[in-house]
Design an enzyme around this catalytic site. Structure first.
Site, mmCIF file in Angstrom:
data_model
loop_
_atom_site.group_PDB
_atom_site.id
_atom_site.type_symbol
_atom_site.label_atom_id
_atom_site.label_comp_id
_atom_site.label_asym_id
_atom_site.label_seq_id
_atom_site.Cartn_x
_atom_site.Cartn_y
_atom_site.Cartn_z
ATOM 1 N N ARG A 170 18.445 95.605 48.947
ATOM 2 C CA ARG A 170 19.634 95.703 48.152
ATOM 3 C C ARG A 170 19.495 96.538 46.832
ATOM 4 O O ARG A 170 20.458 96.945 46.518
ATOM 5 C CB ARG A 170 20.343 94.276 47.773
ATOM 6 C CG ARG A 170 21.692 94.255 47.274
ATOM 7 C CD ARG A 170 22.003 92.712 46.781
ATOM 8 N NE ARG A 170 22.254 92.206 48.294
ATOM 9 C CZ ARG A 170 21.790 91.068 48.811
ATOM 10 N NH1 ARG A 170 20.793 90.722 48.498
ATOM 11 N NH2 ARG A 170 22.293 90.606 49.950
ATOM 12 N N TYR A 171 18.344 96.212 46.271
ATOM 13 C CA TYR A 171 18.025 97.045 45.107
ATOM 14 C C TYR A 171 16.807 98.145 45.136
ATOM 15 O O TYR A 171 16.107 97.919 46.283
ATOM 16 C CB TYR A 171 17.540 95.874 44.125
ATOM 17 C CG TYR A 171 18.369 94.797 43.731
ATOM 18 C CD1 TYR A 171 19.506 94.795 42.886
ATOM 19 C CD2 TYR A 171 18.326 93.607 44.274
ATOM 20 C CE1 TYR A 171 20.336 93.962 42.615
ATOM 21 C CE2 TYR A 171 19.025 92.613 44.009
ATOM 22 C CZ TYR A 171 20.311 92.844 43.279
ATOM 23 O OH TYR A 171 21.233 91.682 43.050
ATOM 24 N N ARG A 190 12.999 96.875 44.952
ATOM 25 C CA ARG A 190 12.421 95.494 45.715
ATOM 26 C C ARG A 190 13.228 95.289 47.090
ATOM 27 O O ARG A 190 14.185 95.735 46.999
ATOM 28 C CB ARG A 190 12.533 94.311 44.640
ATOM 29 C CG ARG A 190 13.900 94.198 44.132
ATOM 30 C CD ARG A 190 13.921 93.579 42.641
ATOM 31 N NE ARG A 190 15.253 93.315 42.072
ATOM 32 C CZ ARG A 190 15.938 94.149 41.631
ATOM 33 N NH1 ARG A 190 15.359 95.404 41.378
ATOM 34 N NH2 ARG A 190 16.970 93.902 40.929
ATOM 35 N N CYS A 245 12.555 75.796 57.522
ATOM 36 C CA CYS A 245 12.251 75.209 56.302
ATOM 37 C C CYS A 245 11.834 73.917 56.386
ATOM 38 O O CYS A 245 12.130 73.125 57.454
ATOM 39 C CB CYS A 245 13.742 75.102 55.086
ATOM 40 S SG CYS A 245 14.492 76.706 54.770
ATOM 41 N N CYS A 276 18.659 72.352 52.765
ATOM 42 C CA CYS A 276 19.607 71.948 51.825
ATOM 43 C C CYS A 276 21.192 71.983 52.087
ATOM 44 O O CYS A 276 21.418 73.168 52.729
ATOM 45 C CB CYS A 276 19.721 73.181 50.383
ATOM 46 S SG CYS A 276 17.940 73.113 49.634
ATOM 47 N N CYS A 326 23.186 75.335 51.326
ATOM 48 C CA CYS A 326 22.386 76.677 51.369
ATOM 49 C C CYS A 326 23.274 77.801 51.790
ATOM 50 O O CYS A 326 24.041 77.754 52.504
ATOM 51 C CB CYS A 326 21.445 76.482 52.705
ATOM 52 S SG CYS A 326 20.356 77.941 53.019
ATOM 53 N N ARG A 373 22.450 80.481 53.235
ATOM 54 C CA ARG A 373 21.868 80.946 54.343
ATOM 55 C C ARG A 373 21.895 80.071 55.613
ATOM 56 O O ARG A 373 21.278 80.104 56.631
ATOM 57 C CB ARG A 373 20.377 81.808 54.128
ATOM 58 C CG ARG A 373 20.426 82.875 53.289
ATOM 59 C CD ARG A 373 19.024 83.501 53.673
ATOM 60 N NE ARG A 373 19.030 84.625 52.856
ATOM 61 C CZ ARG A 373 18.127 84.928 51.938
ATOM 62 N NH1 ARG A 373 17.136 84.023 51.444
ATOM 63 N NH2 ARG A 373 18.221 85.998 50.884
ATOM 64 N N ASP A 379 27.310 79.807 45.993
ATOM 65 C CA ASP A 379 27.758 80.716 47.016
ATOM 66 C C ASP A 379 28.768 80.426 47.912
ATOM 67 O O ASP A 379 28.970 78.998 48.012
ATOM 68 C CB ASP A 379 26.717 81.513 47.765
ATOM 69 C CG ASP A 379 25.601 82.343 46.836
ATOM 70 O OD1 ASP A 379 26.203 82.967 45.969
ATOM 71 O OD2 ASP A 379 24.413 82.035 46.920
ATOM 72 N N ASP A 395 25.936 85.954 42.622
ATOM 73 C CA ASP A 395 25.785 87.038 43.755
ATOM 74 C C ASP A 395 26.970 87.394 44.227
ATOM 75 O O ASP A 395 27.697 86.405 44.913
ATOM 76 C CB ASP A 395 25.018 86.554 44.653
ATOM 77 C CG ASP A 395 23.488 86.881 44.929
ATOM 78 O OD1 ASP A 395 23.363 88.303 44.866
ATOM 79 O OD2 ASP A 395 22.539 86.193 44.995
ATOM 80 N N LYS A 422 23.658 90.829 42.190
ATOM 81 C CA LYS A 422 23.721 89.929 41.093
ATOM 82 C C LYS A 422 24.273 90.133 39.804
ATOM 83 O O LYS A 422 23.999 91.622 39.541
ATOM 84 C CB LYS A 422 22.415 89.243 40.874
ATOM 85 C CG LYS A 422 21.547 88.528 41.962
ATOM 86 C CD LYS A 422 20.272 87.855 41.460
ATOM 87 C CE LYS A 422 19.789 86.935 42.491
ATOM 88 N NZ LYS A 422 19.301 87.918 43.891
#
Length: 348
Positions: free
Chosen positions: A89-90, A93, A102, A106, A109, A111, A272, A309, A316
C-alpha cells in the site's frame, strides 16, 4: 483449562456465556473463529458482565448484526495485493501475511473474514517464496511488516527459515512483527523464538497489540522484557473500543504502562468497519476528545498517534484534533491542552 477454548459449549462450561446463548453463539462461530488461550482465560473475571478482557475475546450475539457501512475487507488489503501474501500500500514497506491463524481471535478484528481455520490459511512454501521474491524484486521496499493472522504462532524453525530468506535481501533493512503473542501466549517468547527473530541480522521490531492495562500483567511484562533485553525494539498498537478503553483513565494507564515496560506507544486505531463490530465502535468526535484529554495529562513519551485506516485501501490518516489554525492576518490561534486559545506570534 490448559488448552484454548474454541466452542460455544466450552464457553458455557467456563461460565463465559449462559446455556441459553449457545445457539446464538454457534451461529457466530459458523462465520467467525473463536479461541481464548489459557493465558487470556486467566485474565477474565467471569462474574463481571462487562469485563474488558472478556468483551474482547468472548463472542456475543451482537456480532450477528451488520450495518450497511461494514465491509469484508474494510481497509482494502486485497486492493493492494500484487501477489498472494503481500499487501503493498505504501512505497517503502509491505505487509507479509504468512499465516491467517491466531492464538486468540479478537471479536472486533478487521480481518475477521480472512483469519481463522476457515480463513485464507497459511501460505504454502511456494506462495511464500513468491512473496519473498516480490520483496527482493522491489528495491524501494525498506521494511517488511509480518502480520496476518499472528506471525508469532509460527514455530521457531519456520520463523528462522523465513528470516534467513529475508536476510538475503540487501535493500530490506527493517522487519516488524505485529503480534498479540507476548500477552496472550507469553510462554512462546522463549530463547528459540528470540533467536529466530534475530537470525536475519536486520533491525527487528515487535508491535504488541494490547487494549487494556490488565493485559500487561506479570507474564506479559516478562515476555516483553525477554524480547527487549535481547535487543528487539517494541512499539504498541491499541484499538479504541467502546466499553473497553474509551475513557481517559484507562487509556492513560495503558500508555504509561507501555512506557514503563520500555514499549513506545505507537498507534491508537479508530475501529474499522468490519462486519458485526458496530457495538465496539466509538465516534470520531469521542476519540478526538479522548486523545486531546491525554495531552498534558500524561508524558509526551506516552502519547499515541490516533489514526483512521481510510476504507477502500487509501492508507492511514491521523485524526488528532487540530490544535492550530490560521487567523487570516498572518497569525495563528493555537489551543493548549486545557483548551485555552492563544495568539501566535503573541502581540508585542
Amino acid at each position: 483449562m490448559n488448552r484454548p477454548i474454541r466452542t460455544p459449549q466450552e464457553l458455557a462450561e467456563a461460565g463465559y456465556i449462559e446455556a441459553a446463548q449457545i445457539d446464538d453463539i454457534a451461529r457466530v462461530a459458523e462465520r467467525y473463529a473463536i479461541a481464548i488461550s489459557p493465558a487470556v482465560a486467566a485474565m477474565i473475571d467471569p462474574t463481571a458482565p462487562d469485563d474488558p478482557i472478556a468483551r474482547q475475546f468472548v463472542p456475543s450475539a451482537a456480532e450477528l448484526v451488520t450495518t450497511p457501512l461494514e465491509r469484508d475487507d474494510p481497509i482494502g488489503d486485497l486492493t493492494h495485493s500484487p501477489v498472494e501474501g503481500i499487501v503493498h500500500r505504501y512505497p517503502d514497506r509491505v505487509l507479509l501475511k504468512a499465516v491467517h491463524v491466531c492464538p486468540v481471535y479478537c471479536r472486533f478484528c478487521f480481518r475477521r473474514e480472512m483469519v481463522g481455520p476457515q480463513g485464507l490459511g497459511t501460505l504454502t512454501p511456494e506462495a511464500l517464496d513468491k512473496a519473498i521474491a516480490y520483496i527482493a524484486e522491489h528495491k524501494e521496499i525498506w521494511e517488511v511488516i509480518l502480520t496476518g493472522g499472528d506471525p508469532l504462532v509460527l514455530s521457531p524453525r519456520r520463523l528462522g527459515e523465513m528470516m534467513e530468506k529475508l536476510a538475503r535481501i540487501d535493500h530490506l533493512k527493517i522487519v516488524r512483527f505485529h503480534s498479540r503473542v507476548p500477552a496472550v501466549e507469553p510462554d512462546r517468547i522463549d530463547d528459540a523464538l528470540i533467536a529466530a527473530l534475530k537470525s536475519c541480522g536486520k533491525t527487528v521490531y515487535v508491535a504488541l497489540h494490547a487494549n487494556h492495562p490488565r493485559e500487561l500483567n506479570a507474564a506479559t511484562r516478562a515476555a516483553c522484557a525477554r524480547l527487549i533485553d535481547a535487543g528487539i525494539a517494541m512499539i504498541s498498537q491499541t484499538v479504541l473500543l467502546n466499553g473497553i478503553n474509551n475513557d481517559p483513565d484507562t487509556l492513560a494507564e495503558l500508555m504509561r504502562t507501555f512506557v514503563e515496560m520500555r514499549i513506545r506507544p505507537y498507534y491508537l486505531h479508530h475501529p474499522d468497519l468490519a462486519p458485526g463490530t458496530s457495538h465496539f465502535r466509538v465516534s470520531i468526535e469521542e476519540g478526538q476528545q479522548l486523545v486531546a484529554g491525554l495531552r498534558g495529562r500524561i508524558s509526551g513519551l506516552c502519547q499515541p498517534v490516533y489514526i483512521l485506516d481510510i476504507p477502500g485501501g487509501y492508507g492511514k490518516a491521523e485524526i488528532r484534533p487540530t490544535s492550530i489554525e490560521a487567523r487570516g492576518d498572518g497569525c495563528f490561534t493555537i489551543r493548549d491542552f486545557r483548551g485555552g486559545e492563544h495568539r501566535y506570534p503573541p502581540e508585542a
